[in-house]
Design a protein around this motif. Structure first.
Motif, mmCIF file in Angstrom:
data_model
loop_
_atom_site.group_PDB
_atom_site.id
_atom_site.type_symbol
_atom_site.label_atom_id
_atom_site.label_comp_id
_atom_site.label_asym_id
_atom_site.label_seq_id
_atom_site.Cartn_x
_atom_site.Cartn_y
_atom_site.Cartn_z
ATOM 1 N N GLY A 67 18.282 47.468 60.503
ATOM 2 C CA GLY A 67 18.913 48.584 59.809
ATOM 3 C C GLY A 67 17.967 49.180 58.788
ATOM 4 N N CYS A 68 17.657 50.453 58.957
ATOM 5 C CA CYS A 68 16.893 51.172 57.934
ATOM 6 C C CYS A 68 17.255 52.643 58.018
ATOM 7 C CB CYS A 68 15.382 51.000 58.103
ATOM 8 S SG CYS A 68 14.477 51.805 56.737
ATOM 9 N N GLN A 69 17.438 53.245 56.852
ATOM 10 C CA GLN A 69 17.833 54.649 56.787
ATOM 11 C C GLN A 69 16.621 55.570 56.744
ATOM 12 O OE1 GLN A 69 17.193 52.666 54.378
ATOM 13 N NE2 GLN A 69 17.708 53.429 52.336
ATOM 14 N N TRP A 70 15.421 55.024 56.620
ATOM 15 C CA TRP A 70 14.215 55.842 56.572
ATOM 16 C C TRP A 70 13.536 55.869 57.941
ATOM 17 C CZ3 TRP A 70 11.136 54.961 51.375
ATOM 18 C CH2 TRP A 70 11.966 55.325 50.302
ATOM 19 N N ARG A 71 12.591 56.784 58.073
ATOM 20 C CA ARG A 71 11.863 56.919 59.338
ATOM 21 C C ARG A 71 10.377 57.117 59.031
ATOM 22 N NH1 ARG A 71 15.733 54.882 60.591
ATOM 23 N NH2 ARG A 71 17.383 55.504 62.021
ATOM 24 N N CYS A 72 9.767 56.128 58.431
ATOM 25 C CA CYS A 72 8.368 56.268 58.018
ATOM 26 C C CYS A 72 7.465 56.448 59.239
ATOM 27 C CB CYS A 72 7.930 55.038 57.230
ATOM 28 S SG CYS A 72 8.926 54.767 55.756
ATOM 29 N N LEU A 73 6.543 57.388 59.116
ATOM 30 C CA LEU A 73 5.654 57.680 60.251
ATOM 31 C C LEU A 73 4.812 56.470 60.621
ATOM 32 C CD1 LEU A 73 4.383 61.261 59.269
ATOM 33 C CD2 LEU A 73 6.178 60.637 60.912
ATOM 34 N N TYR A 74 4.544 55.606 59.642
ATOM 35 C CA TYR A 74 3.692 54.445 59.927
ATOM 36 C C TYR A 74 4.494 53.162 60.115
ATOM 37 C CZ TYR A 74 4.031 53.704 54.803
ATOM 38 O OH TYR A 74 4.471 53.531 53.524
ATOM 39 N N CYS A 75 5.806 53.262 60.240
ATOM 40 C CA CYS A 75 6.638 52.057 60.361
ATOM 41 C C CYS A 75 6.132 51.191 61.522
ATOM 42 C CB CYS A 75 8.085 52.450 60.617
ATOM 43 S SG CYS A 75 9.177 51.015 60.692
ATOM 44 N N HIS A 76 5.936 49.909 61.269
ATOM 45 C CA HIS A 76 5.499 49.063 62.375
ATOM 46 C C HIS A 76 6.638 48.237 62.973
ATOM 47 C CE1 HIS A 76 4.042 46.658 58.719
ATOM 48 N NE2 HIS A 76 5.123 46.081 59.108
ATOM 49 N N ASP A 79 11.989 49.015 65.798
ATOM 50 C CA ASP A 79 13.135 48.353 66.450
ATOM 51 C C ASP A 79 14.120 47.833 65.410
ATOM 52 O OD1 ASP A 79 11.073 46.589 65.750
ATOM 53 O OD2 ASP A 79 11.628 45.107 67.250
ATOM 54 N N THR A 80 13.724 47.819 64.130
ATOM 55 C CA THR A 80 14.665 47.387 63.085
ATOM 56 C C THR A 80 15.471 48.554 62.513
ATOM 57 O OG1 THR A 80 13.077 47.639 61.271
ATOM 58 C CG2 THR A 80 13.135 45.493 62.376
ATOM 59 N N TRP A 81 15.212 49.774 62.958
ATOM 60 C CA TRP A 81 15.933 50.915 62.377
ATOM 61 C C TRP A 81 17.434 50.827 62.654
ATOM 62 C CZ3 TRP A 81 12.333 55.510 64.219
ATOM 63 C CH2 TRP A 81 11.141 55.452 63.476
ATOM 64 N N ASN A 82 17.757 50.467 63.885
ATOM 65 C CA ASN A 82 19.163 50.439 64.306
ATOM 66 C C ASN A 82 19.750 49.048 64.048
ATOM 67 O OD1 ASN A 82 21.592 50.479 65.634
ATOM 68 N ND2 ASN A 82 20.794 51.614 67.408
ATOM 69 N N SER A 115 13.318 40.812 54.188
ATOM 70 C CA SER A 115 12.551 42.019 54.439
ATOM 71 C C SER A 115 13.228 42.759 55.593
ATOM 72 C CB SER A 115 11.097 41.638 54.755
ATOM 73 O OG SER A 115 10.296 42.781 54.890
ATOM 74 N N GLY A 116 12.533 43.716 56.173
ATOM 75 C CA GLY A 116 13.220 44.424 57.262
ATOM 76 C C GLY A 116 12.279 45.298 58.057
ATOM 77 N N GLY A 117 12.907 46.394 58.541
ATOM 78 C CA GLY A 117 14.140 47.065 58.158
ATOM 79 C C GLY A 117 14.274 47.226 56.640
ATOM 80 N N GLU A 118 15.441 47.666 56.243
ATOM 81 C CA GLU A 118 15.763 47.766 54.824
ATOM 82 C C GLU A 118 16.928 46.819 54.544
ATOM 83 O OE1 GLU A 118 14.722 48.922 51.867
ATOM 84 O OE2 GLU A 118 16.527 47.860 51.241
ATOM 85 N N THR A 144 11.921 45.845 49.654
ATOM 86 C CA THR A 144 12.812 47.006 49.800
ATOM 87 C C THR A 144 12.098 48.325 49.537
ATOM 88 O OG1 THR A 144 14.853 48.008 48.920
ATOM 89 C CG2 THR A 144 13.523 46.745 47.371
ATOM 90 N N ASN A 145 12.643 49.395 50.163
ATOM 91 C CA ASN A 145 12.150 50.722 49.797
ATOM 92 C C ASN A 145 12.855 51.223 48.532
ATOM 93 O OD1 ASN A 145 14.652 51.989 50.553
ATOM 94 N ND2 ASN A 145 13.953 52.200 52.673
ATOM 95 N N GLY A 146 13.837 50.490 48.072
ATOM 96 C CA GLY A 146 14.454 50.760 46.773
ATOM 97 C C GLY A 146 15.555 51.804 46.756
ATOM 98 N N MET A 167 6.356 51.465 47.620
ATOM 99 C CA MET A 167 6.191 52.862 47.209
ATOM 100 C C MET A 167 5.376 53.552 48.291
ATOM 101 S SD MET A 167 7.331 53.809 44.004
ATOM 102 C CE MET A 167 6.329 55.261 43.925
ATOM 103 N N LYS A 168 5.860 54.703 48.738
ATOM 104 C CA LYS A 168 5.220 55.377 49.880
ATOM 105 C C LYS A 168 4.387 56.582 49.454
ATOM 106 C CE LYS A 168 8.206 52.929 52.491
ATOM 107 N NZ LYS A 168 7.852 51.872 53.412
ATOM 108 N N ALA A 169 4.865 57.308 48.457
ATOM 109 C CA ALA A 169 4.157 58.499 47.962
ATOM 110 C C ALA A 169 4.806 58.901 46.649
ATOM 111 C CB ALA A 169 4.261 59.653 48.961
HETATM 112 S S1 SF4 Z 1 11.511 49.644 57.842
HETATM 113 FE FE1 SF4 Z 1 10.229 50.158 56.086
HETATM 114 S S2 SF4 Z 1 8.457 51.207 56.949
HETATM 115 FE FE2 SF4 Z 1 10.083 51.190 58.535
HETATM 116 S S3 SF4 Z 1 11.150 53.145 58.272
HETATM 117 FE FE3 SF4 Z 1 12.230 51.616 57.036
HETATM 118 S S4 SF4 Z 1 11.310 51.807 54.985
HETATM 119 FE FE4 SF4 Z 1 9.942 52.783 56.410
#
Ligand code: SF4
Length: 281
Positions: A67-76, A79-82, A115-118, A144-146, A167-169
């Motif tokens: 589970g993560c609500q962000w979509r970072c371009l460099y996310c590795h 598969d944890t987004w959903n 960790s995660g995901g978020e 966390t992304n906070g 922190m991303k930017a």
């Molecule tokens: S898991 Fe982390 S790196 Fe991936 S989209 Fe979420 S905040 Fe960004």
């Protein structure tokens, strides 16, 4: 709640979080997922790993949440987004497994990191797991992304010994391009952690051509220094270990031609944090 879909956490162990895992919890009805999120009785985990030395002090057991609500371009780990890509695990079982590591973690001055995901997408599960870990004398860390920090009460924050804040930017527009979301909530959480004097390790992923604007990084360094609770900064060089996941999931990956930062660039960026009086690695 039916536990028919819930598997044993033992099967979740992975060598590292770069294993692609999808649809492990997709058989669960929506209402069961919703109920799990509300109560924290069940968590959705991508995997857990042991022996990490980079996710907090000492040697760590790391739970990788889905589970993560962000979509970072460099996310590795896309598969944890959903959340339902994660495997459902009862809180009870997660605590039991964690307990099996308590003496080893103590001997290695380590602890437990979520960790995660978020992880704060599953804030109730996270809080209850941290409380249980603390009760067993295990050091706790949250990576966390906070942005969802507002879901935690002040008392709940006290159950987290260390926050690894990603922190991303600094620049708002740059942050939105990179993550799809605003930076302001992360900054608010950083300020709240500082007010409450909660220890923070700041993490910064360095991607050539994407997050290597030295002026932007210098502003993050200045902000971090002003907080007075940032114990260290980790500059994390970008890598391509997660690229195959984007391809496997049918996602468009924008960084296919991007290489890792040069050692000189990494040192230069570390230098920006050092110049603000921070410990940087
Ligand atoms: S898991 Fe982390 S790196 Fe991936 S989209 Fe979420 S905040 Fe960004």
């Amino acid at each position: 709640m039916s536990t028919g879909q819930i598997v044993h956490i033992d099967r979740l162990e992975a060598k590292n979080p770069f294993e692609l895992r999808v649809r492990k919890g997709s058989a669960m009805p929506d209402y069961t997922v919703k109920r799990a999120l509300e109560t924290g009785d069940v968590g959705f985990l991508h995997s857990f790993t042991t022996g990490s030395t980079v996710d907090g002090p000492g040697v760590r057991v790391v739970g990788w949440t889905a589970g993560c609500q962000w979509r970072c371009l460099y996310c590795h780990n896309p598969d944890t987004w959903n959340i339902v890509n994660g495997t459902p695990v009862t809180l009870e079982r997660a605590v039991e497994v964690l307990g099996q590591y308590r003496h080893g973690l103590e001997a290695m001055s380590g602890g437990f990191t979520l960790s995660g995901g978020e992880p704060l997408v599953q804030d109730r599960f996270a809080v209850r797991l941290f409380s249980a870990a603390r009760a067993m004398g295990i050091h706790t860390a949250l990576d966390t992304n906070g942005a969802l920090g507002g879901k935690l009460t002040d008392a709940e924050l006290e159950t987290i010994d260390l926050v690894l804040l990603d922190m991303k930017a600094w620049d708002g527009e740059r942050h939105r391009r990179l993550t799809g979301r605003d930076v302001i909530h992360t900054l608010d959480f950083a300020l709240r952690l500082a007010e409450r004097k909660r220890p923070v390790w700041l993490r910064y992923v360095l991607v050539p051509g994407l997050t290597d604007d030295l002026e932007d990084i210098a502003r993050i360094a200045c902000f971090a220094s002003s907080l007075e609770n940032v114990e260290r900064v980790d500059v994390l060089p970008f890598h391509q270990l997660g690229q195959f996941k984007w391809t496997s999931l049918g996602l468009r990956y924008a960084l296919g031609n991007v290489g890792p930062p040069t050692p000189e660039l990494v040192e230069r960026v570390r230098g920006l944090f050092l110049a603000e009086g921070l410990k940087a690695f």
